[in-house]
Design a protein around this motif. Structure first.
Motif, short mmCIF file in Angstrom:
data_model
loop_
_atom_site.label_atom_id
_atom_site.label_comp_id
_atom_site.label_asym_id
_atom_site.label_seq_id
_atom_site.Cartn_x
_atom_site.Cartn_y
_atom_site.Cartn_z
N GLU A 89 32.32 4.75 12.26
CA GLU A 89 31.45 4.12 10.97
C GLU A 89 30.77 2.90 10.71
OE1 GLU A 89 32.66 6.18 7.98
OE2 GLU A 89 34.02 7.51 8.77
N SER A 90 29.07 2.92 9.85
CA SER A 90 27.96 2.34 10.05
C SER A 90 28.44 2.34 8.47
CB SER A 90 26.67 3.07 10.87
OG SER A 90 27.06 4.46 10.23
N ASN A 91 27.33 1.10 8.58
CA ASN A 91 27.10 0.52 7.11
C ASN A 91 25.80 -0.90 7.17
OD1 ASN A 91 27.21 -1.53 4.58
ND2 ASN A 91 27.90 0.35 3.95
N LEU A 92 24.71 -0.20 6.15
CA LEU A 92 23.93 -1.32 6.15
C LEU A 92 23.50 -0.99 4.28
CD1 LEU A 92 21.13 0.71 6.01
CD2 LEU A 92 21.94 0.84 8.41
N THR A 93 22.78 -1.48 4.08
CA THR A 93 22.03 -1.59 2.63
C THR A 93 20.44 -0.83 2.88
OG1 THR A 93 23.36 -3.95 1.45
CG2 THR A 93 21.08 -3.12 0.56
N ASP A 94 20.62 -0.03 2.12
CA ASP A 94 18.93 0.98 1.71
C ASP A 94 18.13 -0.37 1.57
OD1 ASP A 94 16.60 2.11 1.39
OD2 ASP A 94 18.07 3.78 2.39
N PRO A 95 16.98 -0.01 2.26
CA PRO A 95 15.71 -1.89 2.11
C PRO A 95 15.01 -0.52 1.17
CG PRO A 95 15.01 -0.33 4.48
CD PRO A 95 16.46 0.20 4.07
N LEU A 96 15.26 0.24 0.51
CA LEU A 96 14.80 1.10 -0.34
C LEU A 96 15.14 1.08 -1.59
CD1 LEU A 96 11.98 1.74 -0.96
CD2 LEU A 96 12.87 3.98 -1.06
N GLY A 108 1.03 -1.08 -0.02
CA GLY A 108 0.17 0.29 0.46
C GLY A 108 0.72 0.94 -0.11
N GLY A 109 2.07 0.90 -0.40
CA GLY A 109 3.28 2.56 -0.09
C GLY A 109 3.10 2.96 0.77
N LEU A 110 3.30 1.61 2.19
CA LEU A 110 3.57 2.44 3.55
C LEU A 110 4.93 2.42 3.90
CD1 LEU A 110 -0.30 1.70 5.36
CD2 LEU A 110 0.48 4.18 4.19
N GLU A 111 5.61 2.63 5.02
CA GLU A 111 6.15 2.34 5.49
C GLU A 111 5.68 2.04 7.49
OE1 GLU A 111 8.99 5.33 6.00
OE2 GLU A 111 7.72 6.69 6.59
N THR A 112 7.17 0.53 7.81
CA THR A 112 7.15 0.26 9.00
C THR A 112 8.71 -0.35 9.92
OG1 THR A 112 6.18 -1.02 10.62
CG2 THR A 112 6.86 -2.38 8.30
N ARG A 113 8.95 -0.64 10.10
CA ARG A 113 10.15 -0.44 12.04
C ARG A 113 10.17 -2.34 11.13
NH1 ARG A 113 13.99 2.34 13.12
NH2 ARG A 113 14.33 1.56 14.59
N GLY A 114 10.84 -2.98 10.60
CA GLY A 114 11.45 -3.91 10.17
C GLY A 114 12.42 -4.85 10.52
N ASN A 115 12.89 -5.39 9.56
CA ASN A 115 14.85 -6.13 9.57
C ASN A 115 15.26 -6.31 8.45
OD1 ASN A 115 12.82 -8.03 12.49
ND2 ASN A 115 14.52 -8.09 13.01
N ILE A 116 16.11 -5.86 8.76
CA ILE A 116 16.79 -6.03 7.15
C ILE A 116 18.45 -7.39 7.54
CG2 ILE A 116 16.49 -3.90 6.42
CD1 ILE A 116 19.04 -2.78 6.91
N ASP A 117 18.75 -7.82 6.21
CA ASP A 117 19.58 -8.85 6.91
C ASP A 117 20.58 -8.06 7.79
OD1 ASP A 117 17.87 -10.14 5.36
OD2 ASP A 117 19.53 -9.87 3.33
N SER A 118 21.59 -7.17 7.88
CA SER A 118 23.11 -6.98 8.27
C SER A 118 23.03 -6.12 7.86
CB SER A 118 23.95 -7.59 7.32
OG SER A 118 24.15 -7.85 6.16
N ALA A 119 23.60 -5.29 9.09
CA ALA A 119 24.63 -4.36 9.46
C ALA A 119 26.06 -4.04 9.99
CB ALA A 119 23.46 -2.79 9.81
N THR A 120 26.81 -2.87 10.38
CA THR A 120 27.90 -3.27 10.68
C THR A 120 28.37 -1.51 11.47
OG1 THR A 120 29.48 -2.45 8.47
CG2 THR A 120 29.04 -4.74 9.61
N LEU A 121 28.66 -2.12 12.37
CA LEU A 121 29.78 -0.34 12.87
C LEU A 121 30.83 -0.22 13.60
CD1 LEU A 121 28.92 2.51 14.68
CD2 LEU A 121 28.04 0.91 16.25
N TYR A 122 31.83 0.18 13.36
CA TYR A 122 33.49 -0.27 13.54
C TYR A 122 32.92 1.27 14.51
CZ TYR A 122 33.93 -3.27 10.26
OH TYR A 122 33.38 -4.51 9.58
#
Length: 697
Positions: free
Chosen positions: A568-575, A526-540
């Motif tokens: 420094e942080s990194n994730l893959t933007d879910p959009l 429906g073109g909405l958004e919510t808080r959800g899980n993505i595979d991975s993220a890193t922080l140094y």
């Protein structure tokens, strides 16, 4: 920054004498007490005595601990249940198991006359699951009766209401068998206050609106609490605690919106929250077989009513328009925990078992304002419902000395949880998660200690994210997500602590986080958004905390404390599928604090600054930066004997730190929709004047 959240008036500075003058057992009587000094013992332990802090005239254990060179207090992390220890402070060798009152509050109620000594030790040597790096153990002595009070007041020239009724009064007594404390307090909030201009532009940069913004927050948080500890002749130790608090919170933001084209109007926004909560807890520890068994129980409950109104009042007297969001929320937590500790095979062992039951139930309603001036309820799918989690955890921890200068701690176990969501989209799921840690503490040489920890942890869910919600102030909506699951993280921390002798102490920490099932905004149907899980993220990151004594350069009574943290942080933007940093994350921090305790007087003065750099935030339909400062400065003056009390006056934000927003809002998802508008905001925060008076009786 401690100066911002605990009062800039408490910014600390001290001078340390040479290690050659260290105390061996008891602090000798002196005409002028030296600055904090310590002895070095096995595994890098440093010991501080009350006389070490005399020149600062501390009123409680918290004041003393904040003056320990190179040590930073770390509070509880709000973990699931009680779990392993996270705060790096113990009181008489015991962790704080009160979840409603943190270790800072507990320390502030221990008068200096009750502190026998403070030991700074390597956490891995204590045999307490979860502790690593520098840990403070505050050792107390009996005191039949004592009382302490703190009074706080603050005001600003514009925007915020003054506060004249903040503070706490506590009474306590401690004998050989019975200890007790009662306290009554009122926390006040006058933050989120400011004013200035905001501008709205169309996609081509043409001005659409000019907004005159005024916002203000007022909060009163009264509470009452009590604790009692009883040690039987046979050595059984029993603790009980209880507290009750209420909250009265109001936020208001008025925006007069001057439109280039169209009818000007006043946007009147009001948030109102009323609630109450309690906590009941207790534990008992006694000998059983070859070891000690500790049983802990805790019950927490919170109820709140929230209402948010956003109303547009037009200059041409046309009917008002607007919306209302209202909710009633109940949350609770019930914990039963057992810890069994014993010595075996040349080391310390501890087996922990915990059951925690968490719950949330919320009813939520959404309304539109009709032309007659009445709020009419409109459908709000998935706004009402409940979430429960039943969680069971077991961890076995073993600590042992590998040599005189090397200590190892290993913990292994796991948790099993059942998460259920009630309402129209009810769903029940179960999870098994391994947990554990390995920690090595090494005293390389006198004055240089190194520790390395690797841990597997499970994150804490916000049950509110399971349900739909809206923010009328920002025009944002969260669709809710019944499929949320806790994140899992590999944590690696390497810490080195170096005694600099006459020059002070320095601590360097390098850390990394490898996160699975990271929680971020994701698209839904429906073109909405919510808080959800993505595979991975890193922080140094790297954190450097140092205390420099300035006496070697002739500045007696002066100390400079410097903290720098870079991440420094990194994730893959879910959009978009592109790589980016964590949204809205503070990735740079610099704190500098200077204090001068004027020799042979009761006066002290000081100054400091804080710099923070905040990364852009990302929602699916907008992005931007929302920052404060970025640099705040402050100064204070303190007198340590005003009719036996300590008076402190400070001014925060001397250099006009601002509240700034640069926001881009799209007509749908930001990767595929045109820009609707850009909003910029620059608000004056104003100088904040603080007064604090502390004493005992």
């Amino acid at each position: 920054m401690r100066g911002l959240f605990s009062g800039v008036a408490t910014a600390s500075l001290l001078a340390v004498t040479s290690p050659a003058q260290a105390q061996e057992a008891e602090a000798p009587e002196q005409e002028l007490a030296p600055a904090p000094d310590a002895i070095q013992t096995a595994a890098g332990t440093r010991v501080f005595y009350p006389a070490d802090f005399e020149r600062f005239a501390p009123r409680n254990a918290l004041d003393m601990l904040e003056e320990v060179p190179g040590f930073t207090i770390r509070g509880e992390e709000g973990a699931r249940g009680l779990g392993q220890a996270t705060a790096n402070v113990l009181i008489d060798g015991e962790r704080n198991t009160n979840k409603s009152e943190n270790i800072f509050t507990q320390l502030s109620r221990i008068g200096t006359d009750r502190v026998e000594r403070i030991e700074i030790v390597e956490g891995a040597t204590l045999g307490i699951a979860g502790l690593s790096g520098q840990v403070a153990n505050v050792i107390t002595r009996p005191d039949p009766f004592s009382g302490r009070f703190t009074y706080r007041a603050s005001f600003r020239p514009k925007y915020a209401e003054p506060s004249f009724i903040g503070g706490e009064i506590s009474l306590s007594g401690a004998g050989e068998a019975l200890e007790w404390t009662v306290a009554i307090a009122n926390g006040t909030g006058r933050g989120a206050a400011g004013g200035g201009e905001s501008f709205v532009f169309d996609p081509d940069g043409n001005l659409l609106e000019t907004r005159d913004v005024r916002n203000q927050f007022v909060g009163e948080l009264p509470r009452v609490s009590g604790q009692v500890k009883w040690t039987t002749p046979g050595g059984t130790v029993m603790n009980a605690n209880a507290n009750y608090r209420r909250s009265y919170e109001d936020f208001r933001e008025d925006q007069f919106r001057d439109l280039v084209t169209g009818v000007d109007y006043l946007r009147d926004f009001d948030n109102r929250n009323r609630g109450w909560s309690y906590e009941l807890g207790g534990d008992i520890q006694f000998g059983l077989g070859p070891g000690q068994l500790k049983l802990i129980g805790l019950e927490r409950y919170n109820r709140s009513r929230f209402r948010s109104d956003s109303i547009n009042i037009f200059d041409d007297d046309s009917p008002d328009t607007g919306s209302r969001y209202a909710s009633r929320t109940e949350t609770g937590e019930r914990i039963a925990r057992a810890e069994y500790s014993w010595d075996m095979l040349g080391g310390d062992w501890q087996l922990d078992a915990e059951a925690a039951f968490n719950r949330l139930y919320r009813t939520a309603q959404l309304f539109d304002l009709d032309p007659s001036g009445d709020f009419v309820e409109v459908p709000f799918p998935n706004g009402t419902g409940g979430v429960t989690e039943d969680r069971y955890e077991t961890i076995l921890t073993h600590s042992r000395s590998l040599s005189a200068d090397l200590t190892l701690q290993i913990g292994a176990g796991g948790e099993y949880s059942i998460i259920s969501q009630t309402g129209g989209r009810g769903l029940t799921r179960s999870f098994w998660r391994p947990k554990g840690s390995v920690n090595l503490a090494w005293k390389l040489e006198d004055g240089l200690d190194v520790s390395l920890e690797m841990a597997r942890t499970v994150g804490q869910l916000s049950f509110a994210d399971f349900l739909a919600s809206v923010s009328l102030n920002e025009g944002q909506a969260n669709a809710g997500n019944i499929e949320l699951k806790p994140s899992q993280t590999w944590e690696i921390d390497a810490e080195a602590v170096k005694d600099l002798g006459d020059w002070g102490s320095t601590e360097l920490t390098v850390f990394a986080r490898f996160i699975e099932d990271y929680i971020e905004f994701i698209p839904v149907e429906g073109g909405l958004e919510t808080r959800g899980n993505i595979d991975s993220a890193t922080l140094y990151g790297i954190r450097w905390n140092s205390t420099f004594q300035l006496e070697p350069v002739g500045l007696t009574g002066m100390q400079l404390e410097v903290t720098v943290q870079l991440e420094e942080s990194n994730l893959t933007d879910p959009l978009t599928g592109e790589s980016r940093s964590f949204g809205g994350h503070e990735d740079r921090e610099v704190d500098v604090e200077l204090r001068h305790d004027v020799p042979d007087s009761d006066w002290a003065w000081g100054a400091g600054l804080e710099y923070n750099h905040t990364l852009p935030y990302y929602r699916l339909g907008e992005t931007g930066t929302n920052t404060e400062g970025p640099t705040y400065t402050y100064a204070f003056v303190e007198h340590k004997d005003v009719f036996g009390m300590t008076a402190n006056f400070s001014i925060f934000n001397l250099t006009d730190g601002r509240g700034m927003l640069d926001r881009y809002v799209y007509d749908g998802y930001r990767d595929r929709s045109p820009l609707l508008f850009r909003e910029t905001q620059d608000l004056s925060v104003q100088p904040i004047f603080n007064f604090r008076l502390t004493g005992d009786f």
